[in-house]
Design a protein around this motif. Structure first.
Motif, PDB file in Angstrom:
ATOM      1  N   ARG A 228      -2.691  -2.922   1.067  1.00 48.84           N
ATOM      2  CA  ARG A 228      -3.514  -1.960   1.801  1.00 48.84           C
ATOM      3  C   ARG A 228      -2.644  -0.838   2.400  1.00 48.84           C
ATOM      4  NH1 ARG A 228      -8.702  -3.532   2.584  1.00 48.84           N
ATOM      5  NH2 ARG A 228      -9.195  -5.744   2.164  1.00 48.84           N
ATOM      6  N   ASN A 229      -1.496  -1.189   2.950  1.00 50.09           N
ATOM      7  CA  ASN A 229      -0.605  -0.167   3.504  1.00 50.09           C
ATOM      8  C   ASN A 229      -0.118   0.777   2.418  1.00 50.09           C
ATOM      9  OD1 ASN A 229      -0.830  -1.066   6.121  1.00 50.09           O
ATOM     10  ND2 ASN A 229       0.985  -2.392   6.012  1.00 50.09           N
TER      11      ASN A 229
ATOM     12  N   ARG B 259      -2.873   3.188   1.805  1.00 53.87           N
ATOM     13  CA  ARG B 259      -2.950   4.182   2.883  1.00 53.87           C
ATOM     14  C   ARG B 259      -1.853   5.234   2.736  1.00 53.87           C
ATOM     15  NH1 ARG B 259      -3.293  -0.493   6.340  1.00 53.87           N
ATOM     16  NH2 ARG B 259      -5.469  -1.019   6.815  1.00 53.87           N
ATOM     17  N   LEU B 260      -0.669   4.789   2.361  1.00 54.96           N
ATOM     18  CA  LEU B 260       0.433   5.721   2.187  1.00 54.96           C
ATOM     19  C   LEU B 260       0.128   6.734   1.092  1.00 54.96           C
ATOM     20  CD1 LEU B 260       3.313   6.587   2.867  1.00 54.96           C
ATOM     21  CD2 LEU B 260       4.131   4.898   1.211  1.00 54.96           C
TER      22      LEU B 260
ATOM     23  N   GLN C 268      -2.351   9.185   2.352  1.00 50.23           N
ATOM     24  CA  GLN C 268      -1.748  10.124   3.289  1.00 50.23           C
ATOM     25  C   GLN C 268      -1.032  11.252   2.553  1.00 50.23           C
ATOM     26  OE1 GLN C 268       1.055   8.308   5.905  1.00 50.23           O
ATOM     27  NE2 GLN C 268       1.243  10.094   7.213  1.00 50.23           N
TER      28      GLN C 268
ATOM     29  N   THR D 253      -1.211   7.089  13.651  1.00 49.53           N
ATOM     30  CA  THR D 253      -2.086   6.107  13.016  1.00 49.53           C
ATOM     31  C   THR D 253      -1.318   4.800  12.816  1.00 49.53           C
ATOM     32  OG1 THR D 253      -1.449   6.751  10.779  1.00 49.53           O
ATOM     33  CG2 THR D 253      -3.258   7.987  11.821  1.00 49.53           C
ATOM     34  N   ARG D 254      -2.066   3.718  12.492  1.00 46.90           N
ATOM     35  CA  ARG D 254      -1.419   2.432  12.253  1.00 46.90           C
ATOM     36  C   ARG D 254      -0.478   2.518  11.042  1.00 46.90           C
ATOM     37  NH1 ARG D 254      -3.682  -1.989  14.898  1.00 46.90           N
ATOM     38  NH2 ARG D 254      -2.783  -3.377  13.318  1.00 46.90           N
ATOM     39  N   THR D 255      -0.899   3.255  10.007  1.00 48.05           N
ATOM     40  CA  THR D 255      -0.047   3.410   8.833  1.00 48.05           C
ATOM     41  C   THR D 255       1.258   4.102   9.200  1.00 48.05           C
ATOM     42  OG1 THR D 255      -1.997   3.535   7.417  1.00 48.05           O
ATOM     43  CG2 THR D 255       0.067   4.366   6.503  1.00 48.05           C
ATOM     44  N   GLU D 256       1.167   5.163  10.017  1.00 45.61           N
ATOM     45  CA  GLU D 256       2.369   5.881  10.422  1.00 45.61           C
ATOM     46  C   GLU D 256       3.272   5.007  11.275  1.00 45.61           C
ATOM     47  OE1 GLU D 256       0.484  10.411  10.468  1.00 45.61           O
ATOM     48  OE2 GLU D 256       0.377   9.149  12.254  1.00 45.61           O
TER      49      GLU D 256
ATOM     50  N   SER E 241       3.483   1.781  11.140  1.00 44.62           N
ATOM     51  CA  SER E 241       4.087   0.805  10.241  1.00 44.62           C
ATOM     52  C   SER E 241       5.240   1.427   9.464  1.00 44.62           C
ATOM     53  CB  SER E 241       3.026   0.275   9.274  1.00 44.62           C
ATOM     54  OG  SER E 241       3.588  -0.605   8.332  1.00 44.62           O
ATOM     55  N   GLN E 242       5.064   2.664   8.974  1.00 47.36           N
ATOM     56  CA  GLN E 242       6.130   3.331   8.246  1.00 47.36           C
ATOM     57  C   GLN E 242       7.364   3.526   9.117  1.00 47.36           C
ATOM     58  OE1 GLN E 242       3.189   6.504   6.514  1.00 47.36           O
ATOM     59  NE2 GLN E 242       5.140   6.715   5.473  1.00 47.36           N
TER      60      GLN E 242
END
Length: 623
Positions: free
Chosen positions: A455-456, A459-460, A463, A515-518, A520-521
């Motif tokens: 999922r991540n 999302r990446l 983005q 964001t959660r994705t950012e 996490s990155q």
């Protein structure tokens, strides 16, 4: 005070002109006597002051040369009067130069100061000269006497009337013309006008003065040309007219007046001199203001910007003035005015008929009856199009860099997918594994991590596509503490047991713009760097803080060897890496910094080797 070598020739020419004029004026002094021992004006005193104003301290030694020595080659006891004259006039000239520079008559304020200094200097000189004469003649002389007052009037008139004229004469000796300006140096046409006006006035006075009761009663007629010259042509014309009128009047009245009438003449001449100076100063100021206003009006009319003055009163807002560009834009100020509240301005773009106009409206003046606004309008349609095109080009150029970063990030996300999928296969019995060592709970956890990593990754990719399409991600912010706990849990499950992560927080919950994705990155990149720096055997601490200034900080620190001082300033540059060739892309920290900058956040390295690397992230709280 040393004399500059380039100014030496000008000083020599000026000094020669001064000495020649002084000798000539002293020899012709009898022409200015309108009664025995009563001089209507004494030009040499104005000549001395003009010389000092023009040449400065270098002129002082020449002031001590007596006039009778220059003219007749003889010196008497009365020649000693040159000493107080040189000292007082020289001091007055230096004082005026210090006050106003080399253009002591260049403004109305300077003219007023000149008159005040001249009156003070002449009064002091009169007292000093009277005392000197008493010492020479051993006689008591009454300073308040009528004849002595005539001397003061003559010297005062000579100082006021002659100084500006002789200053213009000395200005001719400047090789470059100098900075005297139009106040001191009238043009040839203005000088001819002043001469013609003076001649006509003297002729009219000569023909009519005998018709009046006394000669003095007709002096007021001569004020008219002086006033007219000052009003029409400014200071230079006014002072030149006063000089010519008074010189002609002295010659016309030579040997025709008694002492009492001569004093009347002197009083008029002094008044005429002061009037000429003041009216000339006002006239020059008026002319300069009119010229500047005309230049300003021309510049506003020729400006490519739309400029207008708006008046807001009780009945509404009206356009009081608008230049051609404003009218050509066919600008309607109503939409802008409707946005304005009293005392406020406006600045921004508006779309009108497919064109983009930038408006700036600010308050210029305010009064109880209303306020005046200045409005500036500019057609920025093409500029905005170019800006959008350039922005698109920058984004397309950034796609190339993002591709490298995307590969780096996907590698981090796919790493647990590959490893855990192999573990899941073993746990599911797809490989030959004894039943006694199979653990279903580990299989479930591994599958969950695989799903989260996939999922991540999605999302990446979204983005990157959003960035390429110039889309803005609309979100309501992310709860930082919970999101970081999830990231830490995910990373802990995939990292080797020899590397540990500890997380602490000063706050239970706080929302930030990332964001959660950012998040996490960012954390994944920092953890992977720490993992490589410690050889997969170390500890990383993550702390969420709330400083007194209201910001949100995330401190990420490892116990590795740290970053050498020589590399500390470059670690966040794209493609810069300290890892061996083939083991790093140099994009990890560059991607982190780029993500933070886009969310009004920052990252800073606050330690140096041999300490472990400590990064402090300052985040913007989501409102």
């Amino acid at each position: 005070m040393p004399l500059d070598r380039p100014r030496l020739p000008a000083l020599v020419l000026t000094a020669i002109a001064y000495l020649l004029l002084k000798a000539l004026l002293y020899r012709a002094a009898g022409l200015f006597d309108v009664a025995p021992n009563a001089s209507a004006w004494y030009p040499p005193i104005g000549l001395m002051l003009a010389f000092v104003l023009h040449s400065g301290p270098a002129a002082i030694p020449f002031l001590f040369i007596p006039s009778d020595l220059l003219t007749y080659g003889t010196v008497t006891s009365y020649s000693l009067l040159i000493i107080p004259q040189a000292i007082i006039v020289g001091a007055a000239g230096l004082l005026l130069r210090r006050w106003s520079g080399e253009s002591p008559l260049g403004s109305a304020k300077d003219v007023i100061i000149f008159i005040a200094v001249a009156v003070a200097a002449e009064t002091l000189l009169f007292v000093a000269s009277t005392a000197a004469v008493q010492a020479i003649t051993a006689r008591n002389i009454s300073i308040a006497g009528n004849l002595n007052f005539a001397y003061w009037l003559g010297d005062m008139s000579g100082m006021l009337l002659c100084t500006p004229v002789f200053l213009a004469v000395f200005h001719i000796t400047r090789p470059s013309g100098g900075p005297a300006g139009p106040w001191i140096m009238p043009g040839a046409q203005t000088a001819l006008r002043a001469a013609g006006l003076s001649a006509a006035a003297l002729l009219a006075w000569f023909l009519s003065h005998d018709l009046l009761s006394t000669p003095a009663s007709s002096y007021f007629l001569l004020i008219l040309p002086i006033s007219a010259a000052g009003f029409l042509w400014g200071f230079g014309a006014s002072t030149l007219t006063a000089f010519l009128v008074n010189g002609g009047l002295v010659l016309l009245m030579h040997d025709r007046l008694g002492t009492a009438e001569a004093i009347d003449l002197q009083v008029f001449m002094l008044a005429a001199g002061a009037t000429g100076l003041l009216l000339g100063a006002l006239g020059s100021t008026r002319t300069e203001l009119l010229g500047r206003n005309a230049q300003l009006a021309h510049a506003i009319e020729a400006a490519p910007l739309g400029i207008a003055l708006l008046e807001r009163q009780a009945g509404g807002v009206q356009v009081a003035f608008a230049n051609r560009a404003f009218l050509r834009f066919n600008a309607d100020a109503a939409p802008i005015i409707q946005r304005l509240r009293p005392g406020e301005g406006f600045e921004g773009d508006m779309e009108v008929d497919g064109r983009t106009f930038n408006w700036t409206v600010k308050r210029a003046t305010a009064s109880p009856s209303g306020e005046t606004l200045i409005a500036i309008q500019q057609d920025v349609t093409e500029q905005r199009r170019r800006e959008k095109a350039e922005q698109h080009q920058r984004r397309m150029a950034a796609i190339g860099e993002i591709a490298g970063g995307l590969a780096h990030e996907l590698n981090n996300l796919l790493h647990p997918v590959i490893n855990l999928s192999q573990q899941a296969r073993r746990e599911a019995g797809l490989e030959i594994v004894p039943a006694s060592v199979r653990r279903p709970e580990r299989l479930e956890k591994a599958l969950a991590i695989i799903e989260e990593s996939a999922r991540n990754s999605a999302r990446l990719v979204r983005q990157v596509l959003s960035f390429a399409r110039n889309d803005e991600e609309g979100d309501g912010g992310t709860e930082l503490v919970g999101a970081l706990r999830d990231v830490v849990a995910l990373l802990t499950a995939t990292l080797p047991p020899s590397f540990t992560i500890a997380m602490t927080s000063d706050t239970a919950a706080v929302r930030v713009r990332l964001t959660r994705t950012e998040l996490s990155q960012i954390v994944t990149n920092l953890v992977v760097n720490a993992l490589d720096a410690t050889g997969q055997r170390g500890r990383l601490s993550l702390h969420i803080g709330r400083p007194a200034d209201g910001a949100v900080t995330v401190t990420v620190e490892d116990d590795g060897p740290g970053i050498p001082a020589g590399n500390a300033d470059r670690v966040m540059e794209p493609f810069f890496t300290t890892k061996p060739h083939g083991q790093g892309t140099g994009l990890g920290l560059a991607v982190v910094r780029d993500l933070l900058l886009r969310r009004n956040a920052t990252i800073a390295l606050v330690t140096r080797a041999p300490q472990g690397a400590r990064f402090v992230l300052t985040l913007a709280e989501h409102c």
